[in-house]
Write an enzyme that holds these catalytic residues in place. Structure first.
Site, PDB file in Angstrom:
ATOM      1  N   THR A 407       0.849  -1.178   0.000  1.00 12.63           N
ATOM      2  CA  THR A 407       0.000   0.000   0.000  1.00 12.63           C
ATOM      3  C   THR A 407       0.889   1.233   0.000  1.00 12.63           C
ATOM      4  OG1 THR A 407      -1.537  -1.283   1.271  1.00 12.63           O
ATOM      5  CG2 THR A 407      -1.833   1.096   1.363  1.00 12.63           C
ATOM      6  N   ASN A 427      -2.562  -4.419  -2.147  1.00 11.41           N
ATOM      7  CA  ASN A 427      -2.593  -5.324  -1.008  1.00 11.41           C
ATOM      8  C   ASN A 427      -1.199  -5.856  -0.715  1.00 11.41           C
ATOM      9  OD1 ASN A 427      -3.832  -6.363   1.200  1.00 11.41           O
ATOM     10  ND2 ASN A 427      -4.487  -8.261   0.228  1.00 11.41           N
ATOM     11  N   SER A 478     -11.550  -2.640   4.163  1.00 16.42           N
ATOM     12  CA  SER A 478     -10.174  -2.126   4.122  1.00 16.42           C
ATOM     13  C   SER A 478      -9.814  -1.494   5.458  1.00 16.42           C
ATOM     14  CB  SER A 478     -10.064  -1.071   3.025  1.00 16.42           C
ATOM     15  OG  SER A 478      -8.818  -0.424   3.077  1.00 16.42           O
ATOM     16  N   GLY A 500       0.214  -0.496   5.548  1.00 14.41           N
ATOM     17  CA  GLY A 500       0.576  -1.493   6.572  1.00 14.41           C
ATOM     18  C   GLY A 500      -0.578  -2.344   7.050  1.00 14.41           C
ATOM     19  N   GLY A 501      -1.573  -2.605   6.186  1.00 13.94           N
ATOM     20  CA  GLY A 501      -2.692  -3.452   6.603  1.00 13.94           C
ATOM     21  C   GLY A 501      -3.366  -2.857   7.828  1.00 13.94           C
TER      22      GLY A 501
HETATM   23  O1  DON Z   1      -7.049  -2.337   2.352  1.00 11.57           O
HETATM   24  C1  DON Z   1      -6.360  -2.826   3.234  1.00 11.57           C
HETATM   25  O2  DON Z   1      -6.586  -2.686   4.402  1.00 11.57           O
HETATM   26  C2  DON Z   1      -5.127  -3.625   2.837  1.00 11.57           C
HETATM   27  N1  DON Z   1      -5.297  -4.137   1.514  1.00 11.57           N
HETATM   28  C3  DON Z   1      -3.914  -2.774   2.957  1.00 11.57           C
HETATM   29  C4  DON Z   1      -2.655  -3.551   2.671  1.00 11.57           C
HETATM   30  C5  DON Z   1      -1.414  -2.884   3.095  1.00 11.57           C
HETATM   31  O3  DON Z   1      -1.432  -1.827   3.673  1.00 11.57           O
HETATM   32  C6  DON Z   1      -0.151  -3.602   2.806  1.00 11.57           C
HETATM   33  N2  DON Z   1       0.976  -2.764   2.985  1.00 11.57           N
HETATM   34  N3  DON Z   1       1.869  -2.353   3.324  1.00 11.57           N
END
Ligand code: DON
Length: 596
Positions: A407, A427, A478, A500-501
């Site tokens: 992301t 993602n 998300s 960062g999810g």
């Molecule tokens: O939308 C979301 O919450 C996830 N797909 C975000 C993924 C993410 O931040 C990965 N990264 N560093």
């Protein structure tokens, strides 16, 4: 968390190599009571921060980039410079954000994208606010149990064509630009097209990221062709050109969103899907629409957060957390056991709701007003014991899990005070690893953000319920949290968000708390150690050396279990200071803040 932590380890290693931001550097000016830039209202003095002795960053002077007029902070200095170029050419913050977004699709293909989705929060200087949701949707042929069928690979929601939702980024960015921008789309996209056509000196982040993921790419010839010219990842500083991507960008610049969702690009996407068992069709692409949503507006201690409502859980979960913390007149000092306990407990409770009650509002009822109310926060606060950890299973919760990381965020402010916070994602790093042959862009693996295998953790360890099960046309939940913060007099203060999810939610809110409650400078707010709690796994995630040993002991005595990470969250932010703006890219990662 496994994939995410691997990504963070790589990110931490990269920070040493990251190029310094290009704009003028000045010692961080204090934000002062006398601040009068652009007639802006005063905001409180910053206070000196104190971090644990062993912590990797020292608090104090420097660290952020200062500019008097306008600022872009992103994970690529080249993409930030693209935004500044467009503002200098007469564009506003929305034009600049869109220019930065398309440039990130070129310079940061692991995260910046055409083949993914995201969210933007916009606040114009005249007070208009808007949010746009361009999250991917499940293809029409998707089914609730598509990843549970016999013969479907265990990683099918993460790698390969079946992992992709219908991309939303191009629809969202072009719609935002058409509604709020000043310049023609083709002008706004010119820097991205130039970067793809003429190439750019490969940044270390690109080279290392591609090397790290080379085994995933090896399965897809179109990805090898696009990103491993001559069979290997571009060498550091070698010129990296993307001619197929440049042609795709030109089709969008010429026709707008139809240049992506119809015609040649759509034909190429469908052909890529058919090569290897994917299900996105031309019909899926033709039907994709971004959604304008009313911003979630959250009052907090006199400040105002303007943030993203569902289908992102980001704004709602931040609101719930901050509302709980607001029930305390003042917060304990930063870094203390008492503060970490309150913070961890608030996140834990907010994530119980996030994981069980949030989903696409077009498909499920989301009790947004209740979850974000101050009265509900008082009820949750009553469940926090002052000196004892409450295990997640002991908290009231609905049946999360019982029923059936790449992301990038960028923050932009223009010389008029218009502001945009945008987070987009594929993602996982480099998404599904599938590049659309002949079109030069990677597709996302966002289907893993659904509760793809109910009751089982997804790639971020999140266990979610039926609210977020797969259905055709539905948007997956998300954590992206683009947020704009206004000071108590309504002036623009902070533009912030993260990658960062689920740690996006905790990292973004901690930068806000550091600025609002702990009165840190932007640089210290970003450098301060972070913690994370997402209810399950039932542990406080901490950064290595981020807690003082005595604090860690106190928390352990209260019943906390810890998970340790090298680095948590990738935040990029812009903040108002005396005489202008400070911008800062994540000090744990790479990027650049560029202003003028
Ligand atoms: O939308 C979301 O919450 C996830 N797909 C975000 C993924 C993410 O931040 C990965 N990264 N560093």
């Amino acid at each position: 968390m496994r994939h995410a932590s691997r990504a963070f380890a790589a990110v931490a290693a990269l920070s040493a190599l990251a190029a310094a931001p290009a704009a003028c550097r000045a010692p961080a000016p204090a934000t002062g009571a006398a601040a009068g830039a652009f007639g802006a209202p005063a905001i409180p003095e910053r206070r000196a921060a104190s971090f644990p002795e062993e912590w990797r960053f020292s608090p104090g002077e420097g660290g952020a980039t200062f500019a008097p007029h306008a600022m872009v902070a992103s994970n690529s200095a080249l993409a930030s410079a693209a935004g500044v170029e467009i503002m200098k050419a007469g564009g506003n913050a929305v034009d600049a954000a869109v220019a930065t977004g398309f440039a990130l699709a070129v310079t940061l293909p692991g995260a910046g994208n055409l083949g993914g989705g995201g969210f933007s929060v916009i606040r114009m200087a005249d007070g208009r606010t808007a949010t746009i949701d361009y999250r991917e949707t499940a293809p029409l042929a998707a089914t609730r149990d598509m990843y549970l069928r016999p013969g479907v690979a265990p990683d099918a929601s993460v790698t390969g064509p079946l992992a992709s939702g219908v991309p939303g980024s191009v629809a969202g960015l072009t719609a935002a630009q058409a509604r709020f921008g000043r310049l023609p789309l083709a002008r706004v996209m010119a820097p991205a097209i130039r970067l793809a056509e003429e190439g750019f000196a490969a940044e270390s982040s690109l080279m290392l990221g591609l090397r790290r993921d080379s085994a995933r790419f090896a399965r897809y010839p179109s990805s090898v062709a696009a990103f491993f010219p001559g069979g290997s990842a571009p060498a550091y500083r070698a010129r990296f050109r993307q001619p197929d991507l440049a042609r795709t960008l030109r089709r969008i610049a010429d026709r707008g969103a139809p240049g992506f969702y119809e015609g040649e690009t759509a034909t190429l996407v469908e052909a890529e899907m058919k090569r290897d068992g994917g299900i996105i069709t031309r019909e899926d692409l033709a039907r994709y629409r971004p959604v304008w949503r009313d911003a979630l507006v959250v009052p907090y201690r006199g400040y105002t957060l303007i943030t993203m409502p569902p289908v992102s859980s980001g704004g709602t979960t931040i609101a719930e957390t901050l509302n709980i913390l607001e029930t305390y007149d003042t917060l304990p000092p930063f870094g203390s056991a008492a503060y970490t306990h309150l913070l961890g407990s608030a996140y834990q409770r907010a994530f119980v709701d996030r994981n069980s009650k949030l989903g696409d509002p077009a498909f499920v009822r989301v009790p947004l007003a209740e979850l974000t109310s101050k009265a509900y926060a008082r009820r949750l606060r009553a469940t926090i014991e002052p000196a004892r950890y409450t295990p997640t299973r002991a908290l009231p919760q609905t049946a999360a899990g019982n029923e059936k990381s790449e992301t990038t965020h960028y923050s932009v402010v223009d010389a008029d005070g218009n502001a945009v916070a945008t987070t987009t994602t594929l993602n996982n790093g480099f998404g599904s690893a599938v590049t659309v042959g002949g079109a030069g862009f990677l597709l996302n693996d966002e289907m893993d953000d659904f509760a793809a295998r109910p009751g089982q953790p997804n790639m971020f360890g999140l266990i979610e319920g039926g609210q977020n099960e797969i259905a055709p046309g539905k948007r997956m939940l998300s954590s992206m949290s683009p947020t704009i913060v206004l000071d108590p007099r309504g002036g623009l203060l902070l533009v912030v968000g993260a990658a960062g999810g689920p740690t996006i939610i905790t990292g973004t809110s901690q930068v806000i708390l550091n600025v609002v409650d702990h009165r840190m400078s932007l640089a210290d707010a970003m450098r301060a150690p972070r913690v994370h709690h997402q209810a399950l796994p039932d542990s406080l995630v901490v950064e290595r050396t981020g807690l003082r040993p005595a604090v860690r002991d106190s928390l352990a005595a209260m019943g906390y279990h810890f998970l340790e990470r090298d680095a948590l969250v990738n935040v990029n932010a812009v903040m108002r200071v005396r005489g202008g703006w400070e911008g800062m890219h994540e000090p744990r990662s790479f990027g650049g803040a560029v202003g003028y």
